[in-house]
Design a protein around this motif. Structure first.
Motif, PDB file in Angstrom:
ATOM      1  N   CYS A 184      13.676   2.476  -6.828  1.00  0.00           N
ATOM      2  CA  CYS A 184      15.044   3.011  -6.844  1.00  0.00           C
ATOM      3  C   CYS A 184      15.112   4.437  -7.360  1.00  0.00           C
ATOM      4  O   CYS A 184      16.165   5.071  -7.274  1.00  0.00           O
ATOM      5  N   GLN A 185      13.998   4.933  -7.888  1.00  0.00           N
ATOM      6  CA  GLN A 185      13.995   6.298  -8.426  1.00  0.00           C
ATOM      7  C   GLN A 185      13.287   7.278  -7.494  1.00  0.00           C
ATOM      8  O   GLN A 185      13.127   8.454  -7.822  1.00  0.00           O
ATOM      9  N   ILE A 186      12.828   6.787  -6.349  1.00  0.00           N
ATOM     10  CA  ILE A 186      12.121   7.665  -5.415  1.00  0.00           C
ATOM     11  C   ILE A 186      13.063   8.058  -4.292  1.00  0.00           C
ATOM     12  O   ILE A 186      13.537   7.203  -3.532  1.00  0.00           O
ATOM     13  N   ILE A 187      13.317   9.356  -4.202  1.00  0.00           N
ATOM     14  CA  ILE A 187      14.163   9.897  -3.137  1.00  0.00           C
ATOM     15  C   ILE A 187      13.257  10.667  -2.189  1.00  0.00           C
ATOM     16  O   ILE A 187      12.446  11.481  -2.617  1.00  0.00           O
ATOM     17  N   LEU A 188      13.386  10.395  -0.907  1.00  0.00           N
ATOM     18  CA  LEU A 188      12.464  10.988   0.057  1.00  0.00           C
ATOM     19  C   LEU A 188      12.694  12.476   0.255  1.00  0.00           C
ATOM     20  O   LEU A 188      13.833  12.937   0.373  1.00  0.00           O
ATOM     21  N   THR A 189      11.587  13.196   0.287  1.00  0.00           N
ATOM     22  CA  THR A 189      11.598  14.613   0.649  1.00  0.00           C
ATOM     23  C   THR A 189      10.600  14.767   1.791  1.00  0.00           C
ATOM     24  O   THR A 189       9.828  13.847   2.077  1.00  0.00           O
ATOM     25  N   ARG A 190      10.590  15.938   2.423  1.00  0.00           N
ATOM     26  CA  ARG A 190       9.676  16.156   3.550  1.00  0.00           C
ATOM     27  C   ARG A 190       8.216  16.023   3.116  1.00  0.00           C
ATOM     28  O   ARG A 190       7.376  15.540   3.869  1.00  0.00           O
ATOM     29  N   GLU A 191       7.962  16.428   1.884  1.00  0.00           N
ATOM     30  CA  GLU A 191       6.581  16.358   1.339  1.00  0.00           C
ATOM     31  C   GLU A 191       6.028  14.947   1.308  1.00  0.00           C
ATOM     32  O   GLU A 191       4.831  14.741   1.208  1.00  0.00           O
ATOM     33  N   LEU A 192       6.930  13.989   1.279  1.00  0.00           N
ATOM     34  CA  LEU A 192       6.495  12.603   1.116  1.00  0.00           C
ATOM     35  C   LEU A 192       6.224  11.920   2.450  1.00  0.00           C
ATOM     36  O   LEU A 192       5.977  10.722   2.502  1.00  0.00           O
ATOM     37  N   ASP A 193       6.241  12.691   3.510  1.00  0.00           N
ATOM     38  CA  ASP A 193       5.938  12.143   4.823  1.00  0.00           C
ATOM     39  C   ASP A 193       4.549  11.507   4.797  1.00  0.00           C
ATOM     40  O   ASP A 193       3.598  12.086   4.295  1.00  0.00           O
ATOM     41  N   GLY A 194       4.459  10.285   5.277  1.00  0.00           N
ATOM     42  CA  GLY A 194       3.186   9.579   5.278  1.00  0.00           C
ATOM     43  C   GLY A 194       2.966   8.725   4.045  1.00  0.00           C
ATOM     44  O   GLY A 194       1.958   8.029   3.925  1.00  0.00           O
ATOM     45  N   MET A 195       3.918   8.736   3.123  1.00  0.00           N
ATOM     46  CA  MET A 195       3.764   7.966   1.885  1.00  0.00           C
ATOM     47  C   MET A 195       3.708   6.466   2.188  1.00  0.00           C
ATOM     48  O   MET A 195       4.414   5.976   3.066  1.00  0.00           O
ATOM     49  N   GLU A 196       2.851   5.772   1.423  1.00  0.00           N
ATOM     50  CA  GLU A 196       2.788   4.319   1.572  1.00  0.00           C
ATOM     51  C   GLU A 196       3.257   3.679   0.281  1.00  0.00           C
ATOM     52  O   GLU A 196       2.856   4.067  -0.814  1.00  0.00           O
ATOM     53  N   LEU A 197       4.114   2.692   0.442  1.00  0.00           N
ATOM     54  CA  LEU A 197       4.708   2.013  -0.711  1.00  0.00           C
ATOM     55  C   LEU A 197       4.298   0.555  -0.646  1.00  0.00           C
ATOM     56  O   LEU A 197       4.707  -0.165   0.264  1.00  0.00           O
ATOM     57  N   THR A 198       3.492   0.150  -1.600  1.00  0.00           N
ATOM     58  CA  THR A 198       2.956  -1.202  -1.581  1.00  0.00           C
ATOM     59  C   THR A 198       3.676  -2.064  -2.599  1.00  0.00           C
ATOM     60  O   THR A 198       3.790  -1.690  -3.766  1.00  0.00           O
ATOM     61  N   LEU A 199       4.141  -3.223  -2.145  1.00  0.00           N
ATOM     62  CA  LEU A 199       4.809  -4.143  -3.059  1.00  0.00           C
ATOM     63  C   LEU A 199       3.754  -4.951  -3.806  1.00  0.00           C
ATOM     64  O   LEU A 199       2.855  -5.515  -3.181  1.00  0.00           O
ATOM     65  N   PRO A 200       3.862  -5.010  -5.135  1.00  0.00           N
ATOM     66  CA  PRO A 200       2.853  -5.752  -5.904  1.00  0.00           C
ATOM     67  C   PRO A 200       2.838  -7.219  -5.489  1.00  0.00           C
ATOM     68  O   PRO A 200       3.894  -7.810  -5.280  1.00  0.00           O
ATOM     69  N   LYS A 201       1.625  -7.749  -5.405  1.00  0.00           N
ATOM     70  CA  LYS A 201       1.525  -9.164  -5.033  1.00  0.00           C
ATOM     71  C   LYS A 201       1.689 -10.006  -6.287  1.00  0.00           C
ATOM     72  O   LYS A 201       0.727 -10.492  -6.847  1.00  0.00           O
ATOM     73  N   VAL A 202       2.938 -10.192  -6.714  1.00  0.00           N
ATOM     74  CA  VAL A 202       3.129 -10.940  -7.959  1.00  0.00           C
ATOM     75  C   VAL A 202       3.227 -12.425  -7.649  1.00  0.00           C
ATOM     76  O   VAL A 202       4.273 -13.041  -7.713  1.00  0.00           O
ATOM     77  N   THR A 203       2.117 -12.970  -7.224  1.00  0.00           N
ATOM     78  CA  THR A 203       2.093 -14.403  -6.913  1.00  0.00           C
ATOM     79  C   THR A 203       0.800 -14.957  -7.465  1.00  0.00           C
ATOM     80  O   THR A 203      -0.058 -14.234  -7.927  1.00  0.00           O
ATOM     81  N   ARG A 204       0.654 -16.243  -7.400  1.00  0.00           N
ATOM     82  CA  ARG A 204      -0.589 -16.878  -7.854  1.00  0.00           C
ATOM     83  C   ARG A 204      -1.764 -16.423  -7.015  1.00  0.00           C
ATOM     84  O   ARG A 204      -2.899 -16.672  -7.350  1.00  0.00           O
ATOM     85  N   ASN A 205      -1.465 -15.789  -5.879  1.00  0.00           N
ATOM     86  CA  ASN A 205      -2.548 -15.358  -4.996  1.00  0.00           C
ATOM     87  C   ASN A 205      -3.192 -14.047  -5.408  1.00  0.00           C
ATOM     88  O   ASN A 205      -4.085 -13.577  -4.755  1.00  0.00           O
ATOM     89  N   PHE A 206      -2.648 -13.448  -6.467  1.00  0.00           N
ATOM     90  CA  PHE A 206      -3.266 -12.156  -6.784  1.00  0.00           C
ATOM     91  C   PHE A 206      -4.659 -12.357  -7.351  1.00  0.00           C
ATOM     92  O   PHE A 206      -5.000 -13.382  -7.878  1.00  0.00           O
ATOM     93  N   TYR A 207      -5.459 -11.343  -7.193  1.00  0.00           N
ATOM     94  CA  TYR A 207      -6.862 -11.411  -7.583  1.00  0.00           C
ATOM     95  C   TYR A 207      -6.967 -11.717  -9.067  1.00  0.00           C
ATOM     96  O   TYR A 207      -6.249 -11.164  -9.878  1.00  0.00           O
ATOM     97  N   VAL A 208      -7.869 -12.558  -9.411  1.00  0.00           N
ATOM     98  CA  VAL A 208      -8.011 -13.018 -10.786  1.00  0.00           C
ATOM     99  C   VAL A 208      -8.259 -11.869 -11.758  1.00  0.00           C
ATOM    100  O   VAL A 208      -7.771 -11.860 -12.873  1.00  0.00           O
ATOM    101  N   ASP A 209      -8.961 -10.851 -11.297  1.00  0.00           N
ATOM    102  CA  ASP A 209      -9.270  -9.751 -12.225  1.00  0.00           C
ATOM    103  C   ASP A 209      -8.190  -8.680 -12.211  1.00  0.00           C
ATOM    104  O   ASP A 209      -8.370  -7.599 -12.747  1.00  0.00           O
ATOM    105  N   GLY A 210      -7.070  -8.979 -11.520  1.00  0.00           N
ATOM    106  CA  GLY A 210      -5.971  -8.020 -11.517  1.00  0.00           C
ATOM    107  C   GLY A 210      -6.125  -6.944 -10.473  1.00  0.00           C
ATOM    108  O   GLY A 210      -5.247  -6.109 -10.292  1.00  0.00           O
ATOM    109  N   HIS A 211      -7.228  -6.972  -9.739  1.00  0.00           N
ATOM    110  CA  HIS A 211      -7.460  -5.939  -8.725  1.00  0.00           C
ATOM    111  C   HIS A 211      -6.425  -6.071  -7.616  1.00  0.00           C
ATOM    112  O   HIS A 211      -6.155  -7.156  -7.133  1.00  0.00           O
TER     113      HIS A 211
END
Lengths: 196, 470
Positions: free
Chosen positions: A164-191
């Motif tokens: 909610c604090q990221i406002i798009l600018t032209r510089e951010l073209d190509g940005m990738e936004l990954t949603l954290p996998k906050v589930t039991r399926n996440f890697y055990v070591d936190g990776h």
């Protein structure tokens, strides 16, 4: 409150008929105290609610949201910012957005399951995203209050930000936004695999 | 089987019917996830009070209105065509879990933690000693806390516990009335606080600064609270800065803020501000309550006896060990904020009374197929809304896995709310619908507007029902 009720009905109808989000600036209540989306009105029964009801049922396909009135996404090519969301299943969702778009509300617009419990008021961490390394440094420094909220997010990483604090600018073209996998399926070591 | 006579053929369908018990974040986030993920799920949310939203309404501090914005998300879910809200229904008393299991394919228990961990010390029942849960319920309008009438005529208040609830209580006790009067704090609480003589609040923990359970936002709010100054003991922070470099970021930032507040010489402006502050607050570490002492003539709280601890081990696992020393702190108000506790609402359910949770595996209640849990009754009473959100989504995912695998049989026709509402009617229970709640909401908002507050909460179940059901 007849005025806001009338707006809700008419916005609801518009959304339902044409499946778009109207630009706020085309609404007669824009900027006025009656605007249910204004930051000071925390008791919102807003057109936003209608957005979400509609958009939760939408498929996430690009091009679904071309606005017929005024500021179309494709009107000014200089304004176009392409970003990619990587959702919690790892699915990549390319989105054509524009300068000034808010990353959290943009995700909602495209049916991506990024929550926003406090509605962009820096009072929760539910819109937590990872920002692609190449673009992370292009973002302005977080407000101390954003850092305080990020501290409460699960699986905090170096490249964590609140959407909610990221406002798009032209510089951010190509940005990738990954949603954290906050589930039991996440890697055990936190990776968490970094987006490509 | 078709039951044409009763017309049930029109309503019973093969869509999975789920009921959720409790309408706080645990219940609503589970409902939201299920409704969104499966276009056929029909969901009923039962709530004991006439009003929804649980701790979002009754727990979140009045001066944290943005945290309550999540109510808008929950409202959308409640108004979804496949969701129904039934308030004023006491599951366990008005209807049993077994009756719900009969009527629904799945039952989700998300009724939270309405009990208290007690200190278990002599004097806990004295006048002047309160559970933080009740104190918070009092200023937030929880109907069964409205008679609390806490005695605020003393100078010093001691809060046991250093989580966010303790910090909220400290902040509400010391905040300027000008700040509180434009919030949704109840009118009786506002009036009592306006007369309060409490000037000093000590927030006491068993262990040290590195084990403090609150979050940085709440500490920052205390540091910046107008009219107040911090009163820390530098000795409590010996050796802390040396270990900070290896500590994860959230703990590091929080500790650095405490160190700065406790040890740094303030600049001129801050010195001025502190000189003119009439109220003070501070953390006290390495202290456990042993006894609440009373003034012999009045039998009112006059002091608290604290045992002095030392730490064994470090980090999150550090243990507080008694040294044998004790210390008495003069005070007239003691608030114990050492944790909420879930209760068992139906004897047919398994319950872990040590952890005070329903034993479960990823939300699936042990030995009880078809019954799930989410929120604090599943994981214990810690975490913010985001934590409960993730926990609820997890339970919803377990349910969906079970529906897909057949572990949860959704093929049978179930009667859902049709039979339950008929049952309730027969027992003289009249559920409050979401539209009824909106009448309450509207009355509260209008009353608030007249006072410059977002709402003026109705304080009794009777008043709520009167508005909802006439």
């Amino acid at each position: 409150m007849a005025a806001s009720a009338a707006v809700r009905t008419s916005v609801g109808l518009t959304l339902k008929l044409s499946r778009i989000i109207p630009d706020c600036s085309s609404c007669p209540l824009y900027g006025s105290k009656s605007c249910v989306r204004s930051a000071t009105n925390s008791q919102r029964r807003s057109s936003q609610d209608t957005f979400r009801i509609i958009y939760r049922h939408l498929q996430t396909s690009i091009g679904l949201y071309h606005s017929d009135d005024g500021s179309s996404n494709t009107e000014d090519p200089d304004d176009v910012v392409n970003v990619v969301y990587v959702d919690r299943t790892g699915q990549r969702i390319p989105v054509q957005a524009k300068v000034g778009d808010n990353v959290m509300y943009l995700a909602h617009k495209h049916g991506i399951d990024l929550e926003g419990a406090c509605e962009a008021s820096l009072a929760c961490s539910t819109c937590h995203v990872y920002v692609s390394d190449a673009h992370f440094d292009k973002l302005p420094e977080p407000d101390e209050r954003e850092d305080d909220m990020l501290d409460m997010a699960a699986m905090l990483q170096e490249n964590s930000r609140l959407g909610c604090q990221i406002i798009l600018t032209r510089e951010l073209d190509g940005m990738e936004l990954t949603l954290p996998k906050v589930t039991r399926n996440f890697y055990v070591d936190g990776h968490v695999p970094k987006p490509h | 089987m078709l039951h044409l006579v009763s017309g049930q053929a029109l309503f019973s369908s093969c869509s999975p019917k789920v009921c959720v018990v409790g309408s706080g974040p645990g219940g609503f986030y589970t409902a939201q996830h299920l409704i969104k993920a499966r276009p056929d799920v029909e969901l009923d949310i039962y709530e004991r009070l006439p009003v929804p939203f649980g701790l979002v309404r009754f727990g979140v501090a009045p001066d944290h209105p943005e945290v309550k914005n999540v109510i808008n998300t929950f409202t959308q879910t409640a108004k979804h065509s496949r969701c129904n809200f039934y308030g004023n229904v006491n599951v366990g008393r008005d209807v049993t879990i077994n009756e719900l299991k009969e009527a629904y394919h799945a039952v989700v228990l998300s009724y939270g933690a309405e009990g208290n961990r007690t200190m278990g010390v002599p004097g806990e029942d004295l006048a002047g000693v309160y559970a933080a849960k009740d104190f918070v319920g009092w200023y937030n309008g929880l109907p069964n806390c409205r008679e609390l009438n806490p005695d605020l005529s003393c100078e010093t208040a001691v809060i046991l516990g250093q989580g966010n609830v303790a910090l909220d209580v400290a902040r509400i006790l010391l905040a300027p009335i000008s700040m509180l009067k434009s919030t949704d704090i109840t009118q009786p609480a506002l009036e009592a606080l306006a007369q309060s003589q409490v000037r000093r609040v000590l927030i006491v923990g068993r262990r040290g600064p590195l084990q403090i359970a609150c979050t940085i936002k709440e500490i920052r709010e205390m540091v910046n609270l107008p009219g107040t100054k911090p009163e820390m003991l530098p000795a409590d922070f010996e050796g802390i800065s040396e270990v900070l470099k290896d500590v994860p970021r959230p703990r590091k930032r929080l500790t650095e803020l405490m160190l700065k507040t406790a040890l740094e010489t303030p600049g001129e402006k801050e010195l001025e501000r502190r000189k003119s502050a009439s109220r003070s607050w501070g953390f006290r570490f390495f202290r456990s309550p042993v006894e609440v002492l009373a003034e012999p003539r009045t039998n009112k709280t006059s002091a608290i006896r604290l045992a002095v601890n030392r730490l064994e081990g470090s980090g999150a696992d550090a243990q507080a060990v008694l040294t044998g020393e004790v210390e008495d702190v003069t005070c007239g108000l003691v608030i114990s904020s050492i944790g909420y506790r879930s209760l068992l609402i139906d004897p047919g359910l398994p319950f872990d009374s040590r952890k005070a949770i329903i034993p479960n595996s990823m939300g699936r209640i042990q030995h009880t197929p078809g019954v799930y849990c989410s929120g604090w009754v599943k994981t214990g009473p810690t975490g913010v809304i985001a934590t409960t959100m993730n926990n609820s989504f997890d339970t919803a995912r377990s349910m969906m896995e079970d529906m897909d695998s057949g572990a949860l049989d959704v093929s049978a026709v179930k009667s859902g709310s049709q039979s339950i509402t008929a049952l309730l009617r027969g027992r003289g229970v009249k559920p409050v619908t979401f539209a009824d709640w909106e009448k309450i909401d509207s009355v509260e908002t209008k009353k608030g507007e007249a006072e410059g507050k977002p709402r003026e909460k109705l304080l009794s179940v009777e008043e709520m029902l009167q508005v909802a059901q006439t």
